[in-house]
Design a protein around this motif. Structure first.
Motif, short mmCIF file in Angstrom:
data_model
loop_
_atom_site.label_atom_id
_atom_site.label_comp_id
_atom_site.label_asym_id
_atom_site.label_seq_id
_atom_site.Cartn_x
_atom_site.Cartn_y
_atom_site.Cartn_z
N GLY A 103 -43.25 67.44 11.20
CA GLY A 103 -44.39 66.98 11.97
C GLY A 103 -45.50 68.01 12.07
N GLN A 104 -45.27 69.20 11.55
CA GLN A 104 -46.24 70.28 11.68
C GLN A 104 -47.59 69.91 11.07
OE1 GLN A 104 -45.11 73.89 9.65
NE2 GLN A 104 -46.40 75.13 10.96
N GLY A 105 -47.60 69.14 10.00
CA GLY A 105 -48.85 68.81 9.34
C GLY A 105 -49.65 67.71 10.02
N VAL A 106 -49.07 67.06 11.03
CA VAL A 106 -49.75 65.98 11.72
C VAL A 106 -50.42 66.57 12.96
CG1 VAL A 106 -49.51 63.74 12.82
CG2 VAL A 106 -48.04 64.34 10.90
N GLU A 107 -51.75 66.64 12.94
CA GLU A 107 -52.49 67.19 14.07
C GLU A 107 -53.46 66.15 14.60
OE1 GLU A 107 -54.29 70.87 12.87
OE2 GLU A 107 -52.39 71.94 13.07
N PHE A 108 -53.77 66.27 15.87
CA PHE A 108 -54.62 65.31 16.56
C PHE A 108 -55.75 66.06 17.25
CE2 PHE A 108 -50.25 63.95 16.37
CZ PHE A 108 -50.34 62.70 15.81
N PRO A 109 -56.93 65.45 17.33
CA PRO A 109 -58.06 66.14 17.96
C PRO A 109 -57.98 66.22 19.48
CG PRO A 109 -58.74 63.98 17.19
CD PRO A 109 -57.33 64.19 16.73
N THR A 110 -57.22 65.30 20.10
CA THR A 110 -57.12 65.29 21.56
C THR A 110 -55.68 65.03 21.99
OG1 THR A 110 -57.45 62.90 21.83
CG2 THR A 110 -59.45 64.29 21.74
N GLN A 111 -55.38 65.40 23.22
CA GLN A 111 -54.06 65.12 23.79
C GLN A 111 -53.82 63.62 23.83
OE1 GLN A 111 -53.34 66.94 27.60
NE2 GLN A 111 -51.37 65.94 27.87
N SER A 112 -54.82 62.87 24.18
CA SER A 112 -54.71 61.42 24.25
C SER A 112 -54.33 60.82 22.90
CB SER A 112 -56.02 60.82 24.76
OG SER A 112 -55.95 59.41 24.78
N ASP A 113 -54.94 61.32 21.83
CA ASP A 113 -54.60 60.82 20.49
C ASP A 113 -53.15 61.13 20.14
OD1 ASP A 113 -57.17 59.81 20.00
OD2 ASP A 113 -57.85 61.68 19.08
N ALA A 114 -52.70 62.33 20.48
CA ALA A 114 -51.32 62.72 20.21
C ALA A 114 -50.34 61.84 20.99
CB ALA A 114 -51.10 64.19 20.55
N GLU A 115 -50.65 61.61 22.26
CA GLU A 115 -49.77 60.79 23.08
C GLU A 115 -49.78 59.33 22.65
OE1 GLU A 115 -49.82 63.51 27.09
OE2 GLU A 115 -51.39 61.99 26.87
N SER A 116 -50.91 58.82 22.21
CA SER A 116 -50.97 57.45 21.69
C SER A 116 -50.11 57.32 20.44
CB SER A 116 -52.41 57.05 21.38
OG SER A 116 -53.15 56.94 22.56
N TRP A 117 -50.21 58.34 19.56
CA TRP A 117 -49.44 58.31 18.32
C TRP A 117 -47.95 58.30 18.61
CZ3 TRP A 117 -45.83 61.44 15.97
CH2 TRP A 117 -45.57 61.16 14.63
N ILE A 118 -47.48 59.16 19.53
CA ILE A 118 -46.04 59.19 19.82
C ILE A 118 -45.61 57.87 20.45
CG2 ILE A 118 -45.90 60.21 22.16
CD1 ILE A 118 -43.87 61.43 19.18
N GLY A 119 -46.49 57.26 21.24
CA GLY A 119 -46.19 55.97 21.84
C GLY A 119 -46.01 54.87 20.80
N GLU A 120 -46.70 55.00 19.69
CA GLU A 120 -46.61 54.01 18.61
C GLU A 120 -45.45 54.29 17.65
OE1 GLU A 120 -50.42 54.07 16.71
OE2 GLU A 120 -51.46 53.50 18.55
N HIS A 121 -45.01 55.54 17.55
CA HIS A 121 -44.04 55.93 16.52
C HIS A 121 -42.69 56.40 17.04
CE1 HIS A 121 -47.92 56.14 14.41
NE2 HIS A 121 -47.20 55.70 13.40
#
Length: 73
Positions: free
Chosen positions: A24-42
């Motif tokens: 997962g190291q290569g997957v970066e997000f511009p905001t905390q919200s984007d990161a949390e949305s992504w984990i919520g979907e995956h």
């Protein structure tokens, strides 16, 4: 700032990719919200592939976690 997730297995060991880098190291997000949305979907796919917990990182600094991906008993 870059936000990312660190993945661990049921023993709390860091999950790595084929090259030995943290998965997962290569997957970066511009905001905390984007990161949390992504984990919520995956999270289900991650749990099905052996990820037991995740830790949110901001520029490599732990923000929170590990957070279990397993359903409550």
């Amino acid at each position: 700032m870059a936000w990312s997730w660190r993945f661990v297995n049921a023993d709390g060991d860091l999950i790595t990719d084929d090259e030995g880098s943290p998965a997962g190291q290569g997957v970066e997000f511009p905001t905390q919200s984007d990161a949390e949305s992504w984990i919520g979907e995956h999270w289900r796919q991650l749990a099905d592939s052996g990820v037991d917990g995740v830790t949110l990182l901001e520029d490599g600094r732990e923000v929170y976690g590990p957070m279990s991906l397993q359903p409550p008993e």
